[in-house]
Design an enzyme around this catalytic site. Structure first.
Site, PDB file in Angstrom:
ATOM      1  CG  ASP A 212      -2.015   1.225   0.942  1.00 56.87           C
ATOM      2  OD1 ASP A 212      -1.746   1.968   0.669  1.00 56.87           O
ATOM      3  OD2 ASP A 212      -3.326   0.688   1.348  1.00 56.87           O
ATOM      4  NE  ARG A 273     -16.715  -1.783  -6.290  1.00 54.08           N
ATOM      5  CZ  ARG A 273     -17.222  -2.098  -5.038  1.00 54.08           C
ATOM      6  NH1 ARG A 273     -17.087  -2.930  -4.369  1.00 54.08           N
ATOM      7  NH2 ARG A 273     -18.073  -0.955  -4.326  1.00 54.08           N
ATOM      8  CD  GLU A 302     -20.147  -7.377  -9.330  1.00 53.09           C
ATOM      9  OE1 GLU A 302     -20.877  -6.907  -8.433  1.00 53.09           O
ATOM     10  OE2 GLU A 302     -18.791  -7.329  -8.864  1.00 53.09           O
ATOM     11  CG  HIS A 321     -20.537  -7.364  -4.999  1.00 50.47           C
ATOM     12  ND1 HIS A 321     -20.231  -6.303  -6.216  1.00 50.47           N
ATOM     13  CD2 HIS A 321     -20.285  -6.599  -3.850  1.00 50.47           C
ATOM     14  CE1 HIS A 321     -19.687  -5.385  -5.686  1.00 50.47           C
ATOM     15  NE2 HIS A 321     -19.414  -5.521  -4.161  1.00 50.47           N
TER      16      HIS A 321
END
Length: 368
Positions: A212, A273, A302, A321
């Site tokens: 990160d 995502r 989706e 999801h």
């Protein structure tokens, strides 16, 4: 103290298209005194069509929006909107924050509202993939692992150790998977969710690597995570899990090159995502057996089509999801946005605002 925004709170017309809990609805209507029109998405077939959405915004001063798009065109079409609250972790997914800022409209949101639920779900997916929990469940339900029961001994009436079968071809042999202890988990994204995934994985005695750019090594070390580059994470992890938002820098972050760096024994998990990864490259690795398995809650498209090749693979766990769909999430985001709306209306400072510049600087259309 909010120096520039002033509100006449008496019966401000409020449209809510997000799901909210009863306590917050009561506060908005009775304690704060708003004129609330509530149309939760859970009770509808989907989003309001754009034209209907604009019609419903006529005269609305406060909007609590779940999934409808609040574009510049929508903002141009309405005159009275003073506050937007989007009880999601990333309001820019459906709210044009720049356009709202230009009009002096604060955008409230709910960061971390589902961090606990997604972290829990992530560990569940890791276990489901590595220990074949989902796959063996499917095999039982489709009749693949039924047969003659093994129970009491025929001699002496003494009960033997009952097993499903330990011979070649049995589930005990064919569906063995690795323990998590002493394996390495690579966490891509150490925000609210990634940090909690690290905390949970530490309880399984896993070693932790983290990527990160916005979290320094010292902070990661406090969570028991070693900060590394994305290539070193892919090379060194037995399990890679993704927890970063979609931005220009993360779109397609993990593609063919990154998957090639992962060992054949690696499991890949995505509850963030679909756009963060190259799904076709992942599929190719799984079909070739150069990744051991994957567990996915998000996809390029989706809902996932019924004939999608991911659904044909026995080494892939797929869920629709669901990672953020815990019962407590609505309670959490309802309180967060209600608290901040109340703070704004009382000339205070909200905790969670995506464009705090509107609180201290005059903006065009600020509604004074």
């Amino acid at each position: 103290m909010n120096a520039t925004l002033r509100y006449d709170t008496k019966s401000m017309k409020t449209l809510i298209t997000s799901n909210m809990n009863d306590d917050s609805l009561y506060r908005l209507e009775n304690d704060i005194g708003l004129d609330v029109e509530y149309h939760p998405i859970a009770e509808r077939d989907g989003r309001f069509p754009p034209e209907e959405f604009i019609d419903r915004l006529d005269g609305v001063e406060i909007l609590i929006v779940g999934f409808e798009g609040v574009s510049e065109e929508v903002l141009d079409a309405v005159d009275d909107l003073r506050i937007i609250a989007c009880p999601r972790g990333g309001p820019d997914a459906n709210v044009n924050i720049n356009a709202a800022t230009e009009r002096g409209i604060p955008v409230l949101y709910a960061p971390g509202r589902n961090a606990v639920s997604v972290a829990d779900f992530t560990l569940g997916l890791i276990l489901a993939a590595a220990r074949h929990i989902a796959h063996s469940h499917h095999l039982l339900h489709t009749g693949s692992y039924t047969g003659e029961p093994q129970s009491d001994s025929a001699s002496g009436g003494e009960r033997e150790d009952v097993t499903w079968g330990i011979a070649k071809g049995s589930p005990y042999v064919e569906l063995k998977g690795p323990e998590l202890a002493n394996k390495t988990l690579g966490i891509v994204g150490l925000g609210a969710i990634g940090k909690r995934v690290a905390q949970r994985a530490a309880g399984f005695d896993m070693d932790l690597l983290g990527f990160d750019p916005y979290v320094d090594a010292e902070q990661m070390a406090e969570w028991g995570v070693e900060k590394v580059g994305i290539d070193d994470l892919c090379r060194g992890a037995d399990v890679v899990t993704v927890h970063t938002p979609v931005t220009d820098s993360t779109r397609g972050l993990i593609g063919a090159e990154e998957f090639d760096l992962m060992a054949d024994s690696t499991y890949f998990i995505n509850t963030a995502r679909g756009a963060i990864i190259d799904q076709d490259a992942l599929l190719a690795e799984l079909e070739a057996g150069t990744l051991r398995g994957a567990a996915l809650d998000v996809y390029d498209e989706e809902p996932l089509p019924d004939d999608h090749p991911l659904l044909e693979l026995s080494n892939v766990v797929t869920t629709p999801h669901l990672a953020g769909a815990a019962e407590e999430v609505i309670d959490r985001h309802s309180k967060m946005v209600t608290d901040d709306i109340e703070a704004l209306l009382n000339e205070g400072t909200p905790k969670y605002i995506a464009n705090d510049e509107v609180l201290t600087a005059e903006a065009s259309g600020d509604g004074d």
